[in-house]
Scaffold this active site. Structure first.
Site, PDB file in Angstrom:
ATOM      1  N   HIS A 243       0.726  -1.050   0.151  1.00  0.00           N
ATOM      2  CA  HIS A 243       0.047  -0.075  -0.059  1.00  0.00           C
ATOM      3  C   HIS A 243       0.684   1.146  -0.027  1.00  0.00           C
ATOM      4  O   HIS A 243       0.411   2.394  -0.220  1.00  0.00           O
ATOM      5  CB  HIS A 243      -1.030   0.015   1.115  1.00  0.00           C
ATOM      6  CG  HIS A 243      -0.505   0.398   2.528  1.00  0.00           C
ATOM      7  ND1 HIS A 243      -0.003  -0.668   3.373  1.00  0.00           N
ATOM      8  CD2 HIS A 243       0.006   1.505   2.905  1.00  0.00           C
ATOM      9  CE1 HIS A 243       0.495  -0.115   4.548  1.00  0.00           C
ATOM     10  NE2 HIS A 243       0.517   1.225   4.523  1.00  0.00           N
TER      11      HIS A 243
ATOM     12  N   ASP B 285       0.318  -7.563   1.754  1.00  0.00           N
ATOM     13  CA  ASP B 285       0.513  -6.415   1.684  1.00  0.00           C
ATOM     14  C   ASP B 285       2.131  -6.282   1.515  1.00  0.00           C
ATOM     15  O   ASP B 285       2.550  -5.319   2.354  1.00  0.00           O
ATOM     16  CB  ASP B 285      -0.050  -5.457   2.867  1.00  0.00           C
ATOM     17  CG  ASP B 285      -0.105  -4.031   2.740  1.00  0.00           C
ATOM     18  OD1 ASP B 285       0.140  -3.402   1.595  1.00  0.00           O
ATOM     19  OD2 ASP B 285      -0.015  -3.404   3.648  1.00  0.00           O
TER      20      ASP B 285
ATOM     21  N   ASN C 222       5.189   4.988   8.998  1.00  0.00           N
ATOM     22  CA  ASN C 222       5.925   3.825   9.424  1.00  0.00           C
ATOM     23  C   ASN C 222       5.840   2.414   8.644  1.00  0.00           C
ATOM     24  O   ASN C 222       6.328   1.512   8.745  1.00  0.00           O
ATOM     25  CB  ASN C 222       5.710   3.551  10.919  1.00  0.00           C
ATOM     26  CG  ASN C 222       6.689   4.374  11.977  1.00  0.00           C
ATOM     27  OD1 ASN C 222       6.177   4.990  12.566  1.00  0.00           O
ATOM     28  ND2 ASN C 222       7.784   3.615  12.092  1.00  0.00           N
ATOM     29  N   SER C 223       4.750   2.564   7.832  1.00  0.00           N
ATOM     30  CA  SER C 223       4.192   1.422   7.063  1.00  0.00           C
ATOM     31  C   SER C 223       5.395   0.964   6.250  1.00  0.00           C
ATOM     32  O   SER C 223       6.025   1.832   5.547  1.00  0.00           O
ATOM     33  CB  SER C 223       3.142   1.701   6.280  1.00  0.00           C
ATOM     34  OG  SER C 223       2.080   1.945   6.836  1.00  0.00           O
TER      35      SER C 223
ATOM     36  N   GLY D 124      -8.038 -26.255  -2.976  1.00  0.00           N
ATOM     37  CA  GLY D 124      -9.405 -26.557  -3.537  1.00  0.00           C
ATOM     38  C   GLY D 124     -10.555 -27.048  -2.955  1.00  0.00           C
ATOM     39  O   GLY D 124     -11.375 -27.740  -3.305  1.00  0.00           O
ATOM     40  N   VAL D 125     -10.805 -26.292  -1.806  1.00  0.00           N
ATOM     41  CA  VAL D 125     -11.659 -26.657  -0.802  1.00  0.00           C
ATOM     42  C   VAL D 125     -12.391 -25.435  -0.131  1.00  0.00           C
ATOM     43  O   VAL D 125     -11.847 -24.271  -0.337  1.00  0.00           O
ATOM     44  CB  VAL D 125     -11.531 -27.490   0.410  1.00  0.00           C
ATOM     45  CG1 VAL D 125     -10.924 -28.767  -0.244  1.00  0.00           C
ATOM     46  CG2 VAL D 125     -10.271 -26.761   1.278  1.00  0.00           C
TER      47      VAL D 125
ATOM     48  N   ILE E  55     -14.217 -23.915   3.031  1.00  0.00           N
ATOM     49  CA  ILE E  55     -14.341 -24.594   4.692  1.00  0.00           C
ATOM     50  C   ILE E  55     -15.161 -23.591   5.418  1.00  0.00           C
ATOM     51  O   ILE E  55     -15.691 -22.387   4.900  1.00  0.00           O
ATOM     52  CB  ILE E  55     -12.825 -24.416   5.157  1.00  0.00           C
ATOM     53  CG1 ILE E  55     -12.382 -23.106   4.759  1.00  0.00           C
ATOM     54  CG2 ILE E  55     -12.230 -25.558   4.357  1.00  0.00           C
ATOM     55  CD1 ILE E  55     -10.747 -22.890   5.331  1.00  0.00           C
TER      56      ILE E  55
END
Length: 506
Positions: free
Chosen positions: A127, A157, A231-232, A288-289, A291
């Site tokens: 970001h 991110d 700070n990101s 491929g499930v 849940i």
């Protein structure tokens, strides 16, 4: 004066405590007295001095086009000689006044850190650099270098940048093991809050495994080390100077630090960074499930002693386990030797597993544990084939999205599947019947109580027709969101006789 009075009061209280201890020499002192807490680091100056050079300020710029048409604000018509003429001329000329739209440069600041000094590889948040036209990296010694984007991963991110280090000696840091960090361990954050340049803050690990609903693989480290805007993308260090987290988000009503910050753990970040550096993209495993969580009620109905694991609600058509190795109604409690404590553990662990790897999966099927072996597909390949990616009821979005076809699904105590030629032959279903076939009914389930049997066909739910297992799941999900307690199903027998059945959904 106040300070003096306070000092005297403290001294008096200490004296009183000593007298109490001496006077009570015969008192019994509990053997479970709490241990004396250890002292924090006296200074992190030496540590900070060696790390500041590896932490960078990232500056980005983006050209944002103005709006045209009905949303644009035209220049007002002013009387000739108006004193406001010059003001409006200047304002609208800067916006390409003829079009009423124009464009402007938007700049933003963030942080990052060097992980490879020779190649000029830098890590930051996605970001921080998203949609940027230009990216510049400012080093602590005053050098500014243009950066190119190597790769990004929106799910975690994370972004990887590259600068040309030729003629410059860069300082690099390395990832540590975030799994070794304990609640209460000291950590140090370095970054560029509000664009002020290299700033150091100290705190502890406040919590681990935080889910802040920012993505399918949330597993954040929470810290009280001050983290602010800017700070990101900066590193969170342990006391050995290793990066054990990437500072990413804060909770703050005011925009400033209130001591609740979140960092991507290095265990997750290191693998993503390595793949982005090598391939420019991520290559995640895919099971491929679909849940859902294992509640206490579900655990009891499945004869499980405790509620744990991830309940398989659907199997993706053409996916890695669309061969019967894993079935709707199975509960995955261990994957490749790693415990699945709750539903959200599975997507992250699967994603971290290599594509094409054959792994052992421990499941609970009809009350009994058994191990099955599956070979993982690639999540991103499936993403490209599907129109969308995320899905709250999916294996962390790992089914390729809400629109991905489902071969079979488990819902309301029933296993349902496509009504294809194979199913018609197996159950003797007439060719003029359409809907979704019930292939199995769990014992003592709400469906069993209503007399639903394998071979019955669901044609409508709440007076809306269904033709795929996904339709069934979506319709039941919608009814639950509406607060409904029961679902009205129209069922067709093998010969086409119709009947209505109401099933509890609580």
């Amino acid at each position: 004066m106040t300070s003096k009075i306070l000092s005297q009061a403290v001294a008096a209280s200490r004296a009183a405590g000593l007298a109490l201890l001496l006077a009570g020499a015969t008192a019994v002192i509990p053997s479970y007295a709490a241990p004396v807490p250890g002292h924090g680091p006296e200074s992190v100056a030496d540590l900070a001095q060696g790390l500041l050079g590896a932490v960078v300020n990232i500056s980005t710029s983006q050209t944002v086009k103005g709006t045209e048409g009905p949303g644009a604000v035209p220049m007002p018509q002013l009387p000739e000689g108006s004193p406001f003429q010059d003001f409006f001329d200047d304002f609208f000329k800067n916006r390409d006044g003829d079009k009423g739209g124009g464009s402007q440069k938007v700049q933003s600041l963030g942080s990052g850190f060097v992980i490879d000094a020779e190649k000029g590889i830098i890590v930051t948040n996605n970001h921080v650099i998203a949609d940027a036209d230009d990216i510049e990296v400012n080093f602590s010694d005053g050098i500014t270098l243009k950066a190119t984007l190597v790769g990004t991963d929106t799910k975690t991110d994370i972004a990887v940048l590259k600068v040309d280090p030729k003629g410059h000696k860069l300082t690099a840091v390395k990832f540590g093991d975030s799994n070794k960090m304990r609640i209460g361990d000291w950590v140090m954050a370095v970054g560029n809050p509000f664009g002020l340049g290299g700033s150091v803050t100290l705190g502890i690990v406040s919590a681990r495994n935080r889910d802040i609903n920012s993505g399918p693989y949330d597993d954040f480290i929470q810290t009280d080390a001050a983290i602010n805007r800017g700070n990101s993308g900066g590193p969170l260090f342990n006391m050995e100077g290793e990066v054990i987290g990437i500072n990413t988000a804060i909770i703050s009503p005011s925009g400033g630090s209130i001591g609740i910050g979140f960092s991507i753990p290095s265990q997750l970040a290191a693998g993503v960074v390595d793949q982005l550096t090598q391939y420019g993209e991520t290559r995640r495993g895919w099971l491929g499930v679909r849940i859902q969580p294992v509640t206490d009620d579900i655990a009891e109905s499945l004869d499980m002693a405790t509620a744990k694991g991830a309940l398989v609600a659907g199997i993706m058509k053409g996916g890695p386990v669309d061969n019967g190795s894993i079935q709707p109604g199975d509960v995955i409690i261990k994957f490749d030797g790693k415990d699945i404590r709750e539903m959200r553990d599975l997507p992250r662990i699967v994603a971290e597993s290599p594509v094409g790897k054959a792994v052992d999966v421990l499941i609970v099927r009809k009350g009994k544990e058994q191990t099955v072996k599956v070979t993982l597909g690639r999540l991103e390949d499936n993403d490209k084939a599907a129109a969308t990616e995320e899905g709250s009821g999916d294996e962390g979005g790992q089914n390729g999205g809400e629109n991905a076809p489902i071969a079979t699904a488990s819902v309301l105590g029933m296993t349902v599947g496509e009504l294809n030629d194979e199913a018609r032959t197996k159950f003797g279903i007439a060719p003029d019947i359409s809907g979704v076939v019930v292939t199995d009914v769990a014992k003592d389930s709400a469906a069993a109580e209503r007399g639903i049997q394998p071979g019955d066909v669901i044609t409508e739910i709440a007076q809306e027709s269904v033709s795929t297992p996904k339709d069934v799941m979506d319709r039941i999900g919608a009814l639950k969101e509406q607060g409904r307690k029961n679902a009205l199903l129209m069922l067709a027998s093998k010969t086409g006789e119709l009947r209505f059945v109401t099933i509890r959904m609580d």
